[in-house]
Design an enzyme around this catalytic site. Structure first.
Site, short mmCIF file in Angstrom:
data_model
loop_
_atom_site.label_atom_id
_atom_site.label_comp_id
_atom_site.label_asym_id
_atom_site.label_seq_id
_atom_site.Cartn_x
_atom_site.Cartn_y
_atom_site.Cartn_z
N ASP A 267 0.85 -1.19 0.00
CA ASP A 267 0.00 0.00 0.00
C ASP A 267 0.88 1.23 0.00
OD1 ASP A 267 -0.37 1.80 2.74
OD2 ASP A 267 0.64 -0.11 3.07
N CYS A 305 -2.25 1.89 -22.62
CA CYS A 305 -2.87 1.92 -21.29
C CYS A 305 -4.39 1.87 -21.42
CB CYS A 305 -2.44 3.18 -20.55
SG CYS A 305 -3.25 3.42 -18.94
N CYS A 307 -6.55 2.82 -18.95
CA CYS A 307 -7.23 3.66 -17.97
C CYS A 307 -8.24 4.58 -18.66
CB CYS A 307 -6.22 4.49 -17.18
SG CYS A 307 -5.62 5.97 -18.03
N CYS A 310 -6.52 7.39 -20.84
CA CYS A 310 -5.83 6.96 -22.07
C CYS A 310 -6.77 6.34 -23.09
CB CYS A 310 -4.70 6.00 -21.72
SG CYS A 310 -3.35 6.77 -20.80
N HIS A 337 -5.36 7.39 -13.82
CA HIS A 337 -4.29 6.77 -14.61
C HIS A 337 -3.28 6.06 -13.71
CE1 HIS A 337 -1.11 6.17 -17.58
NE2 HIS A 337 -0.30 6.65 -16.66
#
Length: 371
Positions: A267, A305, A307, A310, A337
């Site tokens: 994390d 990508c 995301c 993108c 992203h």
């Protein structure tokens, strides 16, 4: 049936890397995995539905912050953290220990716990292993972290030993206090940068048989070579049938090396924090979108990508314009992203482990990333 169980699926033939599945009361998720951080019951700028679309199976929330505001009783009244924040997948809550110890002169450590001043209003507060468990039981997270003392870097041997011994005593108190059958309590290995203390911490904590183990006290300012050395010493000593969690790590190189050493969970606030500062994470390295070179760059942040930014064709030039103009949408695009990048990064690492090509994947990644 234990609340938290780990299923080992595959180990890499030449390294410590491994792929598994972690089962929780709010669903199972594949490992290795990166957990987005929702410090105050929200991952900054991102909705629960967007997190699910990104592929997040578990998120982290902060006990210290929720203890101070809005308070455990309000969250309990709301039906627990899952209902409060409308998240029906797994949640891990940290113990609050790291945040308290980061307060420096605003806190005093005793055997009973830590007396500190709230960063919000300066009010005097007290947090102990018992209170940390009570707060986390009220929050209702799936994975609960034991209250520990994070050894800073640098720290002399005597301090590190006293601190690590206290962490073990506090872990016992946490286990005695944790009565919820729907939550799994993870212990945190400390020991500073001393091999014998790390070994001692693991030996004492594994004897207590927790459902999972975190490696704490790393990524606190030490050189990366020392961090990797401590991982090489510590991780092989941890039970193979329990999940392993490296706390506070979120850059691609640290994630790669953590997985290499056999870590399952990570994390960090890094991807969301740097997004708010105008930085994008890509397979070729970091992009500072404010830089003038992107003024007329009409390509997306990272070719290939998937995301939201993108795949919908938002260009570097447009995002740069938004960030420079102070438009929140620009920071949201970078946040989505970066979070997608790390979820995809971990997914591809897992696939490489399952297909016996982790070493090849690692070499290829570094050739591209360092370029």
């Amino acid at each position: 049936m234990a609340a938290i169980t780990y299923e080992l699926i595959k180990k890499d033939k030449t390294t410590g890397a491994r792929a598994g599945i972690l089962h929780t009361p709010h669903g199972s998720f594949p490992t290795p995995i990166f957990m987005p951080v929702g410090t105050q019951a929200s991952v900054k700028g991102v909705s629960p539905d967007e997190l699910k679309e990104l592929g997040a199976g578990v998120i982290l929330s902060n006990t210290y912050h929720l203890f101070l505001r809005p308070g455990m009783e309000l969250v309990r009244e709301a039906g627990g953290l899952h209902r409060f924040m409308h998240w029906d997948r797994a949640i891990l809550t940290d113990s609050g220990g790291f945040q308290v110890f980061s307060l420096g002169e605003l806190r005093k450590i005793t055997e009973e716990g830590v007396i500190f001043r709230s960063h919000i209003d300066g009010a005097k507060k007290f947090l102990s292993p018992e209170i940390s468990m009570e707060v986390q039981m009220a929050l209702g997270s799936d994975i609960v972290m034991a209250f520990d003392e994070c050894v800073p870097y640098p720290a002399d041997y005597d301090y590190a030993k006293r601190s690590t011994d206290r962490t073990t005593r506090w872990a016992k108190r946490c286990k005695e206090t944790m009565t919820s059958e729907n939550q799994g309590l993870f212990a945190i290995v400390q020991g500073g940068m001393y091999e014998d203390l790390r070994r001692k911490s693991v030996e004492e904590l594994t004897t207590l048989d927790f459902p999972g183990y975190a490696v704490g006290g790393l990524s606190v300012g030490e050189p990366k070579e020392i961090m990797y050395e401590m991982l090489a010493i510590t991780v092989p000593l941890l039970p193979e049938n329990k999940p392993r969690y490296l706390m506070g790590v979120g850059t691609p190189d640290y994630l790669m090396e953590g997985v290499l050493h056999g870590i399952d969970m990570f994390d960090c606030v890094f991807p969301t924090r740097v997004a708010r500062n105008g930085m994008a994470m890509t397979w070729q390295g970091r992009i500072v979108i404010k830089n003038a070179v992107h003024t007329q760059e009409f390509s997306v942040l990272d070719s290939g990508c998937g995301c939201y930014a993108c795949r919908n064709g938002f260009t570097r030039a447009y995002i740069r314009h938004l960030v420079r103009a102070g438009e929140i949408f620009g920071l949201r695009l970078l946040t989505l992203h970066n979070l997608y990048f790390l979820q995809d990064f971990m997914k591809k690492m897992r696939a490489a482990i399952l297909e016996d090509r982790f070493g090849e994947f690692r070499e290829k990644f570094y050739r591209s990333y360092r370029r």
